[in-house]
Design a protein around this motif. Structure first.
Motif, short mmCIF file in Angstrom:
data_model
loop_
_atom_site.label_atom_id
_atom_site.label_comp_id
_atom_site.label_asym_id
_atom_site.label_seq_id
_atom_site.Cartn_x
_atom_site.Cartn_y
_atom_site.Cartn_z
N LYS A 126 7.15 -5.64 -2.64
CA LYS A 126 6.38 -4.76 -3.50
C LYS A 126 5.00 -5.39 -3.61
O LYS A 126 4.87 -6.56 -3.98
N LEU A 127 4.00 -4.62 -3.27
CA LEU A 127 2.63 -5.13 -3.22
C LEU A 127 1.75 -4.29 -4.15
O LEU A 127 1.56 -3.10 -3.90
N THR B 236 -3.64 0.49 -10.75
CA THR B 236 -2.88 -0.24 -9.74
C THR B 236 -1.96 0.70 -8.99
O THR B 236 -1.27 1.53 -9.60
N ILE B 237 -1.96 0.57 -7.69
CA ILE B 237 -1.03 1.30 -6.83
C ILE B 237 0.03 0.30 -6.38
O ILE B 237 -0.30 -0.80 -5.94
N ASP B 238 1.28 0.68 -6.52
CA ASP B 238 2.38 -0.19 -6.08
C ASP B 238 2.90 0.32 -4.74
O ASP B 238 3.31 1.47 -4.62
N LEU B 239 2.87 -0.55 -3.75
CA LEU B 239 3.37 -0.22 -2.43
C LEU B 239 4.68 -0.96 -2.20
O LEU B 239 4.80 -2.13 -2.53
N ARG B 240 5.65 -0.27 -1.63
CA ARG B 240 6.89 -0.93 -1.20
C ARG B 240 6.86 -0.96 0.32
O ARG B 240 6.86 0.10 0.97
N LEU B 241 6.78 -2.15 0.86
CA LEU B 241 6.62 -2.34 2.30
C LEU B 241 7.86 -3.00 2.89
O LEU B 241 8.53 -3.79 2.22
N GLN B 242 8.11 -2.69 4.15
CA GLN B 242 9.21 -3.32 4.87
C GLN B 242 8.66 -3.91 6.16
O GLN B 242 7.91 -3.26 6.88
N ILE B 243 9.05 -5.16 6.42
CA ILE B 243 8.71 -5.83 7.67
C ILE B 243 10.01 -6.03 8.42
O ILE B 243 10.91 -6.72 7.94
N SER B 244 10.12 -5.40 9.59
CA SER B 244 11.37 -5.47 10.36
C SER B 244 11.52 -6.84 10.99
O SER B 244 10.59 -7.65 10.99
N THR C 116 11.44 -7.44 13.93
CA THR C 116 10.53 -7.54 15.07
C THR C 116 9.07 -7.66 14.63
O THR C 116 8.18 -7.74 15.46
N GLY C 117 8.82 -7.63 13.33
CA GLY C 117 7.47 -7.79 12.80
C GLY C 117 6.72 -6.49 12.60
O GLY C 117 5.51 -6.49 12.40
N GLU C 118 7.43 -5.36 12.63
CA GLU C 118 6.79 -4.06 12.43
C GLU C 118 6.72 -3.75 10.93
O GLU C 118 7.70 -3.89 10.22
N LEU C 119 5.54 -3.32 10.49
CA LEU C 119 5.29 -3.04 9.08
C LEU C 119 5.46 -1.55 8.82
O LEU C 119 4.92 -0.71 9.56
N SER C 120 6.23 -1.21 7.78
CA SER C 120 6.44 0.19 7.40
C SER C 120 6.16 0.35 5.91
O SER C 120 6.54 -0.50 5.11
N LEU C 121 5.54 1.45 5.57
CA LEU C 121 5.31 1.80 4.17
C LEU C 121 6.47 2.67 3.73
O LEU C 121 6.67 3.78 4.21
N LEU C 122 7.29 2.15 2.81
CA LEU C 122 8.48 2.87 2.36
C LEU C 122 8.18 3.81 1.20
O LEU C 122 8.70 4.92 1.14
N GLU C 123 7.36 3.33 0.26
CA GLU C 123 7.14 4.11 -0.95
C GLU C 123 5.82 3.70 -1.58
O GLU C 123 5.40 2.55 -1.48
N THR C 124 5.17 4.67 -2.23
CA THR C 124 3.97 4.37 -3.00
C THR C 124 4.14 4.93 -4.40
O THR C 124 4.66 6.03 -4.57
N LYS C 125 3.73 4.15 -5.38
CA LYS C 125 3.71 4.62 -6.76
C LYS C 125 2.26 4.70 -7.18
O LYS C 125 1.59 3.67 -7.37
N ILE C 126 1.79 5.93 -7.29
CA ILE C 126 0.37 6.18 -7.56
C ILE C 126 0.26 7.03 -8.82
O ILE C 126 0.95 8.05 -8.96
N ASP C 127 -0.64 6.63 -9.70
CA ASP C 127 -0.90 7.37 -10.93
C ASP C 127 -1.48 8.75 -10.58
O ASP C 127 -2.21 8.91 -9.59
N SER C 128 -1.16 9.73 -11.38
CA SER C 128 -1.62 11.10 -11.12
C SER C 128 -3.15 11.22 -11.13
O SER C 128 -3.72 12.05 -10.42
N LEU C 129 -3.83 10.39 -11.93
CA LEU C 129 -5.29 10.43 -11.96
C LEU C 129 -5.88 10.02 -10.61
O LEU C 129 -6.84 10.64 -10.12
N ILE C 130 -5.30 9.01 -9.98
CA ILE C 130 -5.78 8.58 -8.67
C ILE C 130 -5.52 9.67 -7.63
O ILE C 130 -6.38 9.97 -6.81
#
Length: 158
Positions: free
Chosen positions: A150-151, A90-98, A100-114
């Protein structure tokens, strides 16, 4: 009769305090309102036009995450990704929606194997967010607000 008049005059003089209106400052009202304000919840979650037919707040949130996850996975499946090992993580994404409706990727938590198997996974995730349909921002007390999510994205490659 004099006693009644004196009694009424005394009552009138002492009861004036009951008619005094205590003034409350705007700062005190604001502080009280901020104490009861739940900063971690919105009245309406961000949404896509596909989710307009859904009625409850929880169903709208579920619809939003399903559409977002579906678009990301659809993009990743369209890319040619070659791996040497089976992946199921599983990859955990931290997203922000402003507001105005703009989507930004703030942070990703990705396992070292991936990261080892798919070194450009961050670029792929960023590009997958570019094809997301128009987002209507979250609403709190009648105002459009910035929200964060967090997605979790399940990566399964055989």
């Amino acid at each position: 009769m004099k006693q009644i008049c004196v009694f009424l005059v005394i009552i009138l003089l002492t009861s004036c305090e009951y008619f005094n209106v205590k003034k409350t400052s705007s700062d005190a009202i604001l502080n009280e309102e901020l104490q009861t304000f739940n900063w971690n919840d919105v009245d309406k979650y961000p949404t896509f036009s596909l989710c307009d037919s859904v009625s409850t707040k929880q169903e709208k949130k579920q619809c939003f995450t399903n559409v977002l996850t579906g678009n990301i996975l659809k993009y990743l499946q369209s890319e040619i990704i070659v791996v040497t090992k089976d992946l199921n993580d599983t990859i955990d994404l931290r997203l922000q929606i402003s507001e105005t409706g703009e989507l930004s990727l703030l942070e990703t938590k990705i396992d070292s194997l991936i990261i080892q198997e798919i070194p450009n996974i961050n670029d792929l995730l960023s590009k997958s967010l570019e094809s997301i349909p128009k987002i209507f921002p979250g609403i709190k007390r009648g105002q459009e607000v910035t929200t964060e999510f967090k997605l979790p994205i399940i990566i399964s490659v055989n």
